[in-house]
Motif scaffolding. Sequence first.
Motif, short mmCIF file in Angstrom:
data_model
loop_
_atom_site.label_atom_id
_atom_site.label_comp_id
_atom_site.label_asym_id
_atom_site.label_seq_id
_atom_site.Cartn_x
_atom_site.Cartn_y
_atom_site.Cartn_z
N GLN A 1 2.52 -2.64 3.89
CA GLN A 1 2.24 -4.00 3.41
C GLN A 1 1.11 -4.65 4.20
OE1 GLN A 1 6.26 -5.46 3.69
NE2 GLN A 1 6.69 -5.13 1.51
N LYS A 2 1.18 -4.47 5.53
CA LYS A 2 0.20 -5.11 6.41
C LYS A 2 -1.20 -4.54 6.21
CE LYS A 2 1.22 -4.58 10.65
NZ LYS A 2 2.28 -4.43 11.68
N ASN A 3 -1.28 -3.25 5.87
CA ASN A 3 -2.59 -2.61 5.78
C ASN A 3 -3.13 -2.47 4.36
OD1 ASN A 3 -3.42 -1.89 8.63
ND2 ASN A 3 -1.30 -1.13 8.56
N GLY A 4 -2.66 -3.37 3.51
CA GLY A 4 -3.27 -3.48 2.18
C GLY A 4 -2.88 -2.41 1.17
N GLY A 5 -1.86 -1.60 1.49
CA GLY A 5 -1.47 -0.51 0.59
C GLY A 5 -0.93 -0.99 -0.75
N ILE A 6 -0.10 -2.03 -0.69
CA ILE A 6 0.52 -2.55 -1.92
C ILE A 6 -0.54 -3.20 -2.79
CG2 ILE A 6 2.25 -4.13 -2.85
CD1 ILE A 6 3.59 -2.10 -1.16
N GLU A 7 -1.31 -4.08 -2.15
CA GLU A 7 -2.34 -4.84 -2.86
C GLU A 7 -3.30 -3.90 -3.59
OE1 GLU A 7 -5.47 -8.14 -1.30
OE2 GLU A 7 -3.81 -7.57 0.04
N TYR A 8 -3.80 -2.90 -2.86
CA TYR A 8 -4.75 -1.95 -3.44
C TYR A 8 -4.13 -1.20 -4.62
CZ TYR A 8 -7.79 2.16 -3.78
OH TYR A 8 -8.61 3.15 -4.24
N SER A 9 -2.90 -0.74 -4.44
CA SER A 9 -2.24 0.04 -5.49
C SER A 9 -2.00 -0.82 -6.73
CB SER A 9 -0.90 0.60 -4.99
OG SER A 9 -1.11 1.36 -3.83
N GLU A 10 -1.62 -2.06 -6.49
CA GLU A 10 -1.39 -2.94 -7.65
C GLU A 10 -2.69 -3.20 -8.39
OE1 GLU A 10 0.93 -6.22 -6.16
OE2 GLU A 10 2.78 -5.23 -6.83
N LYS A 11 -3.77 -3.31 -7.65
CA LYS A 11 -5.08 -3.49 -8.28
C LYS A 11 -5.42 -2.26 -9.12
CE LYS A 11 -9.33 -3.39 -6.75
NZ LYS A 11 -10.07 -2.97 -5.58
N MET A 12 -5.16 -1.10 -8.57
CA MET A 12 -5.44 0.14 -9.31
C MET A 12 -4.60 0.23 -10.58
SD MET A 12 -7.77 1.97 -7.90
CE MET A 12 -7.67 3.74 -8.03
N ALA A 13 -3.32 -0.09 -10.45
CA ALA A 13 -2.42 -0.03 -11.62
C ALA A 13 -2.93 -0.97 -12.71
CB ALA A 13 -0.99 -0.38 -11.21
N LEU A 14 -3.37 -2.14 -12.28
CA LEU A 14 -3.87 -3.13 -13.23
C LEU A 14 -5.15 -2.65 -13.91
CD1 LEU A 14 -2.40 -5.74 -13.77
CD2 LEU A 14 -4.18 -6.96 -12.49
N GLU A 15 -6.05 -2.09 -13.12
CA GLU A 15 -7.31 -1.56 -13.67
C GLU A 15 -7.07 -0.48 -14.72
OE1 GLU A 15 -10.12 -2.07 -9.76
OE2 GLU A 15 -10.23 -0.15 -10.83
N LEU A 16 -6.13 0.41 -14.38
CA LEU A 16 -5.82 1.50 -15.33
C LEU A 16 -5.16 0.94 -16.58
CD1 LEU A 16 -4.68 4.01 -12.62
CD2 LEU A 16 -6.52 4.44 -14.25
N ALA A 17 -4.35 -0.08 -16.40
CA ALA A 17 -3.71 -0.73 -17.55
C ALA A 17 -4.77 -1.35 -18.46
CB ALA A 17 -2.72 -1.79 -17.07
N GLN A 18 -5.78 -1.99 -17.84
CA GLN A 18 -6.88 -2.56 -18.63
C GLN A 18 -7.62 -1.47 -19.40
OE1 GLN A 18 -7.19 -5.62 -19.07
NE2 GLN A 18 -6.02 -6.50 -17.38
N LYS A 19 -7.85 -0.37 -18.71
CA LYS A 19 -8.52 0.78 -19.34
C LYS A 19 -7.72 1.27 -20.55
CE LYS A 19 -11.17 3.82 -16.25
NZ LYS A 19 -11.05 5.09 -15.52
N ALA A 20 -6.41 1.36 -20.38
CA ALA A 20 -5.55 1.81 -21.48
C ALA A 20 -5.73 0.89 -22.68
CB ALA A 20 -4.09 1.86 -21.04
N LYS A 21 -5.67 -0.42 -22.40
CA LYS A 21 -5.78 -1.38 -23.51
C LYS A 21 -7.17 -1.29 -24.15
CE LYS A 21 -3.59 -5.07 -21.40
NZ LYS A 21 -3.25 -6.49 -21.37
N LYS A 22 -8.20 -1.12 -23.31
CA LYS A 22 -9.57 -1.07 -23.84
C LYS A 22 -9.80 0.12 -24.76
CE LYS A 22 -12.71 -3.46 -20.75
NZ LYS A 22 -13.24 -3.27 -19.40
N SER A 23 -9.12 1.22 -24.49
CA SER A 23 -9.37 2.41 -25.31
C SER A 23 -8.89 2.20 -26.75
CB SER A 23 -8.73 3.64 -24.69
OG SER A 23 -7.35 3.47 -24.64
N LEU A 24 -8.14 1.13 -26.98
CA LEU A 24 -7.68 0.85 -28.35
C LEU A 24 -8.71 0.04 -29.15
CD1 LEU A 24 -3.93 -0.10 -27.63
CD2 LEU A 24 -4.86 2.13 -28.30
#
Lengths: 324, 324
Positions: B277-300
């Motif tokens: 948590q302290k070293n940005g692991g959660i934040e970074y991963s959540e950002k990645m998950a969100l980016e991939l989710a956006q990508k999924a939606k965009k492909s439609l």
Amino acid sequence: MHSLKEITKPIKSELEAFNEFYKQSLKSKVSLVDLITNYILKQKGKKIRPLLVLLSAKLCGEISERTYRGAVLVELLHSATLIHDDVVDNADKRRGFPSINAVWKNKVAVLMGDYLLSRGLMISVDGKDFDFLSTITNTVKRMSEGELLQIQKTRKLDIDEETYFQVINAKTASLIETCCEIGARSVTDDPDKISAMKKYGENLGLSFQIRDDVLDYEGTTKLFGKPIGGDIKEKKITLPLIHAFKNVSKDEVTRIKKLIKNGGKSDDIKTIISFVQKNGGIEYSEKMALELAQKAKKSLIIFQESPEKKSLQNLVEFVVERTN
Amino acid sequence: MHSLKEITKPIKSELEAFNEFYKQSLKSKVSLVDLITNYILKQKGKKIRPLLVLLSAKLCGEISERTYRGAVLVELLHSATLIHDDVVDNADKRRGFPSINAVWKNKVAVLMGDYLLSRGLMISVDGKDFDFLSTITNTVKRMSEGELLQIQKTRKLDIDEETYFQVINAKTASLIETCCEIGARSVTDDPDKISAMKKYGENLGLSFQIRDDVLDYEGTTKLFGKPIGGDIKEKKITLPLIHAFKNVSKDEVTRIKKLIKNGGKSDDIKTIISFVQKNGGIEYSEKMALELAQKAKKSLIIFQESPEKKSLQNLVEFVVERTN
């Protein structure tokens, strides 16, 4: 008694080509997968199933790429099954080597089995061998249903001769039959040849399984495989016992079933074995195995004499005369 | 947050038709098989995979017999996998019910898994859906290889971000991608539509798995599934930890890896979670998950607006916003 070396003689070079193709088909980019497949390759099984594919193909026509793909398919399916069996049975040895689950744990073993099976199916898909896929998926269904039927009957200690044949047909004979069918189909469309090879395989498989079940009751120690009385301990009622039950009173059947239910103590197993021997169970089963072996050989009658035909006939004798 | 009920609305009647077809496809002459399949049917899983097949098909064309066969294929494969997983993990619960292995023992569970898988493959063979077979066998291969790669890396506690994505692509995203691909292929040959649905599925799958891995580090108790810190206990190094390692010194990495190697005692797990948590692991991963989710939606984007399209978009949000 014929040796496997003698039997494989007519397809010696083809068997070598198969081994090379089999090795290639196992390659993976994941190094753990390669490590385990190399371990499997070191063990050198008897390769009875590819042998059947190759001999059947050579008897029916000219061995082709398709034949090799079929041989790899059945061997991969068989390997996958053995690996999964060892997980289920918690077995720590296979062919004298520590089992995959013993070395790499259950999870890896299950995944390796899935990997091998999917590799086999992919080779058929890539080769557009859709007839093989149809045959093999039906076989997997029959095998799993057959084993489940056996377990269902076993739990009630209630199985008659008809059901016994249904079970061994599904769980053992079907894959042997499939090997011969795939071999034939890989080189010919002739329905008579395909049907002859299927009958050969089915009867060979039935004969093999009955012989296996008889070996469980024979007074000598088995060289390999399960110890004497293993089936009784697992509450598996096979042909020798089913037949012996036919020759005695209901009370006697109840008495023996009670011994089986009790978990098969060493003394009880001795009692059950001598009960089966005294009441004609062994004799009858051996007669049945021999009859089915004759049937298997007879189904080859439509083919001209050839080294392949001779080998397939000798293989029948090898199976029925084996003592382990 | 969208509910599954809302998401399934555009294909409500088709999902019912699927359920009926699925039930029919499980029937067997062996009563033990029927007993167990009825037990499985009672449990009513979320059926996310058939849902994806049906929505993808309806978005790309008109749902057909072929679509239903595809949906049954992926659900049978998924059920088989879960049953085998429970054997390997020695799990005694599944969806709140005792697992198949807990009720009928390991052997029956493994055989049932094999039976379900072969039933699925047979339905495709019988329907001549050879393109489905090609896709699905390749998926099974990728999934097993992906899991084996993860185990290989896990044992050495040595995995970088690239390999992590390789693993989750193979073990999770590939099946989700396959569902969308099969749905599209069942109704269209249009390569743009098929490719769009594959991208949607892949990115949805990746996003789903990262979210799952993040949930393992979040401070709240998960409603279902594994408890917090379960991955660490199993020595699985996932994205949050991989990223946190990037932000600290080598010594710090060594110190944390030592805690993991020690078997993950309760106090150590707390230390590791707060390190991530302290070293940005959660934040970074959540950002990645969100980016991939956006990508999924965009492909439609190539599809016109429709209730199906809306549902597929909502499903992405459902997956990324879930808290268990």
